[in-house]
Motif scaffolding. Structure first.
Motif, PDB file in Angstrom:
ATOM      1  N   GLU A   2     -11.535   9.555  10.412  1.00 55.88           N
ATOM      2  CA  GLU A   2     -10.536   9.055   9.484  1.00 55.88           C
ATOM      3  C   GLU A   2      -9.152   9.155  10.101  1.00 55.88           C
ATOM      4  O   GLU A   2      -8.810  10.140  10.729  1.00 55.88           O
ATOM      5  N   GLU A  22      -3.644   7.032   3.168  1.00 55.49           N
ATOM      6  CA  GLU A  22      -4.990   6.855   3.729  1.00 55.49           C
ATOM      7  C   GLU A  22      -5.479   5.411   3.624  1.00 55.49           C
ATOM      8  O   GLU A  22      -6.014   4.843   4.579  1.00 55.49           O
ATOM      9  N   GLU A  23      -5.279   4.806   2.466  1.00 58.07           N
ATOM     10  CA  GLU A  23      -5.758   3.437   2.244  1.00 58.07           C
ATOM     11  C   GLU A  23      -5.020   2.448   3.143  1.00 58.07           C
ATOM     12  O   GLU A  23      -5.610   1.574   3.751  1.00 58.07           O
ATOM     13  N   PHE A  24      -3.709   2.614   3.233  1.00 55.93           N
ATOM     14  CA  PHE A  24      -2.897   1.738   4.083  1.00 55.93           C
ATOM     15  C   PHE A  24      -3.322   1.858   5.545  1.00 55.93           C
ATOM     16  O   PHE A  24      -3.515   0.859   6.235  1.00 55.93           O
ATOM     17  N   ALA A  26      -6.178   2.881   6.789  1.00 53.62           N
ATOM     18  CA  ALA A  26      -7.540   2.387   6.992  1.00 53.62           C
ATOM     19  C   ALA A  26      -7.578   0.858   7.053  1.00 53.62           C
ATOM     20  O   ALA A  26      -8.313   0.280   7.842  1.00 53.62           O
ATOM     21  N   SER A  27      -6.759   0.191   6.227  1.00 54.42           N
ATOM     22  CA  SER A  27      -6.807  -1.272   6.192  1.00 54.42           C
ATOM     23  C   SER A  27      -5.892  -1.911   7.229  1.00 54.42           C
ATOM     24  O   SER A  27      -6.288  -2.804   7.957  1.00 54.42           O
ATOM     25  N   GLU A  28      -4.658  -1.431   7.337  1.00 57.94           N
ATOM     26  CA  GLU A  28      -3.675  -2.082   8.204  1.00 57.94           C
ATOM     27  C   GLU A  28      -3.754  -1.654   9.662  1.00 57.94           C
ATOM     28  O   GLU A  28      -3.495  -2.434  10.562  1.00 57.94           O
ATOM     29  N   CYS A  29      -4.057  -0.386   9.902  1.00 55.58           N
ATOM     30  CA  CYS A  29      -4.041   0.131  11.272  1.00 55.58           C
ATOM     31  C   CYS A  29      -5.446   0.259  11.852  1.00 55.58           C
ATOM     32  O   CYS A  29      -5.654   0.994  12.813  1.00 55.58           O
ATOM     33  N   ALA A  30      -6.400  -0.456  11.281  1.00 54.82           N
ATOM     34  CA  ALA A  30      -7.800  -0.310  11.691  1.00 54.82           C
ATOM     35  C   ALA A  30      -8.006  -0.635  13.168  1.00 54.82           C
ATOM     36  O   ALA A  30      -8.842  -0.037  13.825  1.00 54.82           O
ATOM     37  N   GLN A  31      -7.231  -1.604  13.701  1.00 55.88           N
ATOM     38  CA  GLN A  31      -7.435  -2.017  15.098  1.00 55.88           C
ATOM     39  C   GLN A  31      -6.652  -1.171  16.083  1.00 55.88           C
ATOM     40  O   GLN A  31      -6.811  -1.295  17.284  1.00 55.88           O
ATOM     41  N   LYS A  51      -1.681  -5.501  15.321  1.00 54.00           N
ATOM     42  CA  LYS A  51      -2.570  -6.065  14.310  1.00 54.00           C
ATOM     43  C   LYS A  51      -2.874  -7.508  14.671  1.00 54.00           C
ATOM     44  O   LYS A  51      -2.052  -8.171  15.289  1.00 54.00           O
ATOM     45  N   HIS A  53      -3.114 -11.265  13.571  1.00 54.19           N
ATOM     46  CA  HIS A  53      -2.552 -12.085  12.505  1.00 54.19           C
ATOM     47  C   HIS A  53      -2.684 -13.547  12.918  1.00 54.19           C
ATOM     48  O   HIS A  53      -2.144 -13.943  13.937  1.00 54.19           O
TER      49      HIS A  53
END
Length: 92
Positions: A2, A22-24, A26-31, A51, A53
């Motif tokens: 995580e 945590e949610e931000f 996980a979704s935005e910085c996943a790469q 990211k 785009h």
């Protein structure tokens, strides 16, 4: 594993996790293997991360407000997130 954003806490002379993002992350910085954070004063953080785009790699900047709560925990609140560099050749 995580993702967690850590900030240096001068009052406690140690690095601590910034809660509430945590949610931000996980979704935005996943790469991003590890986003780069730059502290902008006592209560603000700028977070830069790559990211995808529209099929291109871009650099985004998230502005995060920091708040110290009772018990010394640091919480972050996303204020804005914008693409700051649109250059697909950055990661070649």
């Amino acid at each position: 594993s995580e993702k967690a954003l850590r900030a240096y806490d001068p009052k406690q002379s140690r690095w601590g996790v910034v809660n509430g993002l945590e949610e931000f992350l996980a979704s935005e910085c996943a790469q991003s293997k590890w986003p780069n954070a730059v502290k902008c004063g006592e209560k603000k953080l700028a977070l830069f991360f790559p990211k995808k785009h529209d099929g291109k790699e871009v650099i985004c900047c998230a502005e995060i407000a920091l708040e110290r709560r009772q018990g010394g925990e640091v919480w972050g609140k996303l204020e804005s997130c914008d693409v700051v560099i649109e250059d697909g050749g950055l990661f070649d």
